[in-house]
Scaffold this motif. Structure first.
Motif, mmCIF file in Angstrom:
data_model
loop_
_atom_site.group_PDB
_atom_site.id
_atom_site.type_symbol
_atom_site.label_atom_id
_atom_site.label_comp_id
_atom_site.label_asym_id
_atom_site.label_seq_id
_atom_site.Cartn_x
_atom_site.Cartn_y
_atom_site.Cartn_z
ATOM 1 N N ALA A 29 19.149 13.553 -20.399
ATOM 2 C CA ALA A 29 18.734 12.295 -19.780
ATOM 3 C C ALA A 29 17.479 12.512 -18.938
ATOM 4 C CB ALA A 29 19.873 11.740 -18.912
ATOM 5 N N ARG A 30 16.891 11.408 -18.488
ATOM 6 C CA ARG A 30 15.689 11.509 -17.653
ATOM 7 C C ARG A 30 15.991 12.053 -16.278
ATOM 8 N NH1 ARG A 30 13.706 7.802 -14.094
ATOM 9 N NH2 ARG A 30 14.968 6.096 -14.944
ATOM 10 N N ARG A 31 17.067 11.612 -15.651
ATOM 11 C CA ARG A 31 17.434 12.060 -14.313
ATOM 12 C C ARG A 31 18.942 12.175 -14.228
ATOM 13 N NH1 ARG A 31 13.995 10.640 -10.089
ATOM 14 N NH2 ARG A 31 15.512 11.698 -8.745
ATOM 15 N N ALA A 32 19.411 13.095 -13.382
ATOM 16 C CA ALA A 32 20.831 13.222 -13.062
ATOM 17 C C ALA A 32 20.946 13.413 -11.564
ATOM 18 C CB ALA A 32 21.467 14.389 -13.812
ATOM 19 N N VAL A 33 21.684 12.527 -10.890
ATOM 20 C CA VAL A 33 21.816 12.576 -9.432
ATOM 21 C C VAL A 33 23.288 12.605 -9.071
ATOM 22 C CG1 VAL A 33 19.631 11.347 -9.083
ATOM 23 C CG2 VAL A 33 21.763 10.044 -9.239
ATOM 24 N N THR A 34 23.579 12.967 -7.819
ATOM 25 C CA THR A 34 24.966 13.130 -7.387
ATOM 26 C C THR A 34 25.272 12.246 -6.180
ATOM 27 O OG1 THR A 34 24.434 14.986 -5.921
ATOM 28 C CG2 THR A 34 24.975 15.515 -8.202
#
Length: 427
Positions: free
Chosen positions: A386-391
């Motif tokens: 994916a383009r971004r992965a955040v938590t």
């Protein structure tokens, strides 16, 4: 406290988020506990002012908090400046004109004509006021407190990042945008993700944000958000789409079918969790009509997708989507379902493949005892997909009951702002 000071006292202060602080004077530690972090800062700086007055000269103070370390100079009169400003070259504006250096005299040649000999019209300044750009100042934490007191401190790197993300989620785009929150596995945090992203965009960018429950199998977005004084759902709106799309429809008419969130500023289009899925099927044509109404009255439509990836309404949602968001927890089955969905969309068509490549994955820590490292591991695993992965950290306010952005812990609110800014990049 009375101390025997050296000729050049060594001073350092450290502040903690729990309204405590410490001041070390020539190796001797003094502890401070107050009602708030602001009161702690005031108490410590007041004590340093006393030391400067006793020394009869400016003293240097090293300050440390969550934003970093920097040097200050405290004058005998208690005033505080950035330590670097003491050696700055430009003459400060507050110096009286009498003490400023006079400009050099212009020496004219002997054969030069008198300065008042010309009768040409002199150049004049425009009467239009030119606004001067004010220097940026810190607004948060210790740096912000000192900046408000007159110390010329700029914002920290963390504050600059937060400002940039606030700008990103406050933007209004040319034309409506649709965000789909997806994961084929139930309990993967789709509904909290829908509600809290909606809250971030609406609270910062103003009205015009809709959270739409597109679930035909017991969708719970309506249960977890505020209810207006009516029971309208998607099934109530569907027969009214032609009237709402007519030229005579008024903006406020949509309020008959939506449930406004007073504190978080967005509207909710509910499904009916008490009805069987067979009683609330929505065809592709029905979805098109609903989406046309949604994008006529709202600038941003965020859709809680439900779990049935084969349903007509789910597939048609993908066709209308501008930004895809995979919601998941750190549990293996939730993460695997999200990854499989991205891989399937890559094979569906060109539009779906673009959505998958540009997707944002939001990984929430669903268990209080779950290690944060596991959440980060799952996010890292999604980065190639994916383009971004955040938590998002664990927060009990996200688990059960009505979802309210203001009730979240500060670090959780900050994490949702970061997630929303990542989503906004794709709009």
């Amino acid at each position: 406290m009375s101390l025997s000071l050296s000729s050049s006292p060594q001073l350092s202060a450290r502040f903690s988020p729990d309204a405590t602080g410490e001041l070390i004077v020539d190796g001797v530690r003094e502890d401070f506990v107050e009602e708030s972090t602001q009161r702690v800062r005031e108490a410590v700086l007041g004590r340093v002012g006393e030391i400067a007055a006793a020394a009869g000269r400016p003293v240097r103070l090293t300050v440390s908090d969550e934003e970093g370390d920097w040097l200050l100079a405290v004058q005998p009169d208690g005033s505080i400046v950035d330590e670097e400003a003491l050696s700055a070259g430009p003459e400060p504006e507050h110096v009286p004109a009498l003490f400023r250096a006079a400009p050099p005299l212009e020496v004219l040649p002997d054969d030069a004509p008198p300065q008042n000999a010309s009768r040409e019209a002199p150049a004049r300044e425009s009467f239009l006021r030119v606004e001067r750009t004010r220097p940026d100042r810190a607004r948060q934490g210790m740096r912000g407190a000192l900046a408000r007191a007159g110390v010329p401190l700029g914002p920290s790197a963390a504050e600059l990042r937060e400002r940039a993300e606030l700008d990103a989620v406050s933007r209004h785009w040319a034309g409506p945008r649709t965000i789909a929150i997806v994961n084929g596995k139930g309990g993967a945090n789709k509904t909290p993700t829908t509600a809290l992203l909606s809250a971030v965009f609406a609270r910062n960018g103003g009205s015009g944000v809709l959270a739409w429950d597109n679930n035909e199998t017991r969708g719970t977005l309506g249960w977890r958000t505020e209810k207006d004084d009516h029971d309208a759902t998607v099934q109530s709106l569907l027969p009214a789409t032609d009237v709402l799309m007519s030229a005579g429809a008024r903006t406020a008419d949509i309020g008959h079918y939506m449930h406004h969130q007073n504190a978080d500023k967005y509207d909710v289009l509910r499904s009916n969790p008490t009805m069987l899925a067979t009683e609330q099927r929505i065809s592709s044509a029905d979805f098109d009509r609903l989406h046309a109404v949604a994008t006529k009255f709202y600038r941003l439509v965020i859709i809680d997708s439900g779990n049935d990836e084969s349903a007509e309404r789910w597939l048609r949602m993908i066709d209308h989507t501008d930004q895809l968001v995979i919601a998941t927890t750190a549990l293996g089955e939730h993460a695997e379902a999200g990854a499989l969905l991205l891989e399937a969309l890559m094979q569906r068509d060109a539009h779906s493949a673009r959505l998958a490549r540009e997707a944002v994955v939001i990984v929430s820590q669903s268990e209080r005892t779950g290690p944060a490292s596991e959440v980060r591991r799952v996010a890292t695993g999604f980065e190639p997909l994916a383009r971004r992965a955040v938590t998002i950290p664990f927060d009990p306010e996200m688990h059960g009951g009505r979802l309210s952005f203001e009730s979240l812990a500060p670090r959780t609110r900050r994490a949702w702002l970061h997630a929303a800014a990542a989503v906004a990049e794709g709009l």
